[in-house]
Design a protein around this motif. Structure first.
Motif, PDB file in Angstrom:
ATOM      1  N   ARG A   1       5.666   0.950  -3.954  1.00  0.00           N
ATOM      2  CA  ARG A   1       4.431   0.860  -3.179  1.00  0.00           C
ATOM      3  C   ARG A   1       3.413   1.812  -3.795  1.00  0.00           C
ATOM      4  N   GLY A   2       2.169   1.648  -3.415  1.00  0.00           N
ATOM      5  CA  GLY A   2       1.137   2.549  -3.900  1.00  0.00           C
ATOM      6  C   GLY A   2       0.818   2.361  -5.376  1.00  0.00           C
TER       7      GLY A   2
ATOM      8  N   PRO B   1       0.822  -1.211   0.000  1.00  0.00           N
ATOM      9  CA  PRO B   1       0.000   0.000   0.000  1.00  0.00           C
ATOM     10  C   PRO B   1       0.855   1.259   0.000  1.00  0.00           C
TER      11      PRO B   1
END
Length: 345
Positions: A98-99, A65
Motif C-alpha cells: 500500500r502507499g 492508499p
C-alpha cells in the motif's frame, strides 16, 4: 558544546586540566589507520536514468492508499552500504502493499569519485550534503554540487510521510537510530526497533541534517524521519544491518507484509546532553573508545583538548559515535544518558 540538558545545572564535560597530565598523555597517531573494505560499490547504472523526472530516484506506488515512505542513501558518497540495500530491493522487484515507496540515491557525484585507495575522500564534493537541509539554505542564491542536488530531490522530500536516511560510521561503534529532537522521530525509531538503540539529539551546529528539515522537525508536524547509523562504512555486517532495518521500517508502515517474529529486545532510548567539539588541533582521546560504549563513573577522563580535560559529566554516560581523529572545530563525541521512564516512547 552543550546540546539539550546536562545532568545538573552548570554540568559540563570540559574542565581545566592538571598541568602534569599534559606531560604524560601520548602524542596522537600521525595518520588514519587502514579501514577494512569488505564490500564494493554497487552498480547503480539501471537506476540513474530518468525514472520519474529526477535521475537516481525511483518510485513505486500501490493501488491501495497508504503512507509515502522515502529511503535515502548516499547522502555521503562514500557510505554505500545503504545504496547496496536499495539496489537489492530494486533488483528483487520489491513493491509496496500500500502507499508509495521512493528510493533516492542522493549524492551521485561524490559516489562516482569513490576509490578504495582513499575511501574517505568522497564523502562529498564541495560541502557536506547533510548540513544544508533548511528552507533558508535551500532557497539561498548560492550553489554547490550538494546544494543543487538537494534542491533537485526536494520535491520528493516535501511529499514524504516517513523518511529513513541510511548512513554508516567511519569509526567502530554499535549500530543505532538517530531520532532527532522530536517525539515523532523517537516514536518512529522505537517502532522500527532494529537496531534497538535509539538516540535523540539536536543535530549539528554546522548545519541541519535531512532529518532536521522543517517538514520532520516541526513538533506539530504529522511527518517523521530518522537516521540509521548501521555500523562501519565498508563491512558486510553493515549491509545486513541496513537491510534488516529497512525491511523492519517497511513492515511497520504496512508496505511489506508484517513479520511473524516479535522483536528480540526492547529499545534503549537515550538523549544527547552534550556535544564535545575539538577546540585545538591536538585533541586526543585517552584510548580508542567505541561508539555505544557506556562509561559507568562520573568524572571519568575521556580526552585531552589543549589545556582542557574532557570528563563524563554523569554516571552511565554513553559515547555516541566518537571521532578518534577530530580536526579543530569538528565534533569529537556526543554524550548521552538514558531517558527516564516517564519520557520514553
Amino acid at each position: 558544546m552543550s546540546c539539550g540538558t546536562g545532568s545538573r545545572p552548570g554540568a559540563s564535560p570540559r574542565v581545566r586540566a592538571r598541568p602534569k597530565f599534559l606531560e604524560t598523555l601520548p602524542p596522537p597517531p600521525p595518520a588514519l589507520p587502514a579501514f577494512a573494505q569488505e564490500i564494493t560499490p554497487p552498480d547503480l547504472s539501471p537506476w540513474l536514468t530518468d525514472h520519474c523526472g529526477i535521475p537516481g530516484v525511483v518510485h513505486h506506488e500501490a493501488p491501495r492508499p497508504g503512507p509515502h515512505v522515502v529511503l535515502t542513501a548516499l547522502v555521503h558518497g562514500n557510505e554505500f552500504a545503504g545504496a547496496i540495500v536499495l539496489d537489492r530491493l530494486l533488483r528483487e522487484r520489491i513493491r509496496p502493499n500500500r502507499g508509495r515507496l521512493s528510493l533516492i540515491f542522493a549524492n551521485l557525484e561524490a559516489f562516482a569519485r569513490f576509490t578504495p585507495d582513499n575511501p574517505i575522500a568522497s564523502r562529498f564534493v564541495e560541502e557536506d550534503m547533510n548540513r544544508v537541509w533548511s528552507r533558508q539554505i535551500l532557497s539561498s542564491p548560492r550553489h554547490s554540487v550538494e546544494l543543487d542536488r538537494a534542491r533537485a530531490i526536494l520535491p520528493v522530500i516535501e511529499t514524504a510521510d516517513i523518511l529513513m536516511d541510511l548512513h554508516s560510521m567511519l569509526w567502530p561503534g554499535a549500530p543505532l537510530i538517530l531520532a532527532g529532537a522530536t517525539e515523532s522521530g523517537r516514536r518512529l525509531s522505537t517502532m522500527i526497533g532494529d537496531p534497538p538503540l535509539v538516540v535523540a539529539d539536536h543535530g549539528h551546529k554546522a548545519g541541519p541534517r535531512l532529518i532536521d528539515y522543517e517538514r520532520f522537525a516541526d513538533p506539530d508536524s504529522p511527518y517523521a524521519a530518522c537516521l540509521l547509523e548501521a555500523g562501519a562504512h565498508w563491512t558486510a555486517n553493515t549491509v545486513e544491518t541496513t537491510d534488516s532495518a529497512v525491511r523492519a521500517l517497511l513492515r511497520h508502515c504496512g508496505l511489506l507484509p508484517a513479520g511473524t517474529t516479535p522483536p528480540a529486545t526492547t529499545c534503549r532510548q537515550l538523549m544527547v546532553t552534550d556535544i564535545v567539539t575539538a577546540h585545538t588541533p591536538g585533541f586526543r582521546f585517552v584510548r580508542p573508545f567505541r561508539g555505544g560504549e557506556v562509561i559507568r563513573r562520573r568524572g571519568t577522563l575521556l580526552a585531552q583538548d589543549g589545556p582542557d580535560e574532557i570528563r563524563t559529566p554523569y554516571p552511565d554516560c554513553m559515547l555516541v559515535m566518537p571521532n578518534l581523529r577530530p580536526s579543530r572545530g569538528q565534533t569529537a563525541v556526543r554524550l548521552a544518558r538514558r531517558l527516564p521512564a516517564r519520557s520514553r516512547i
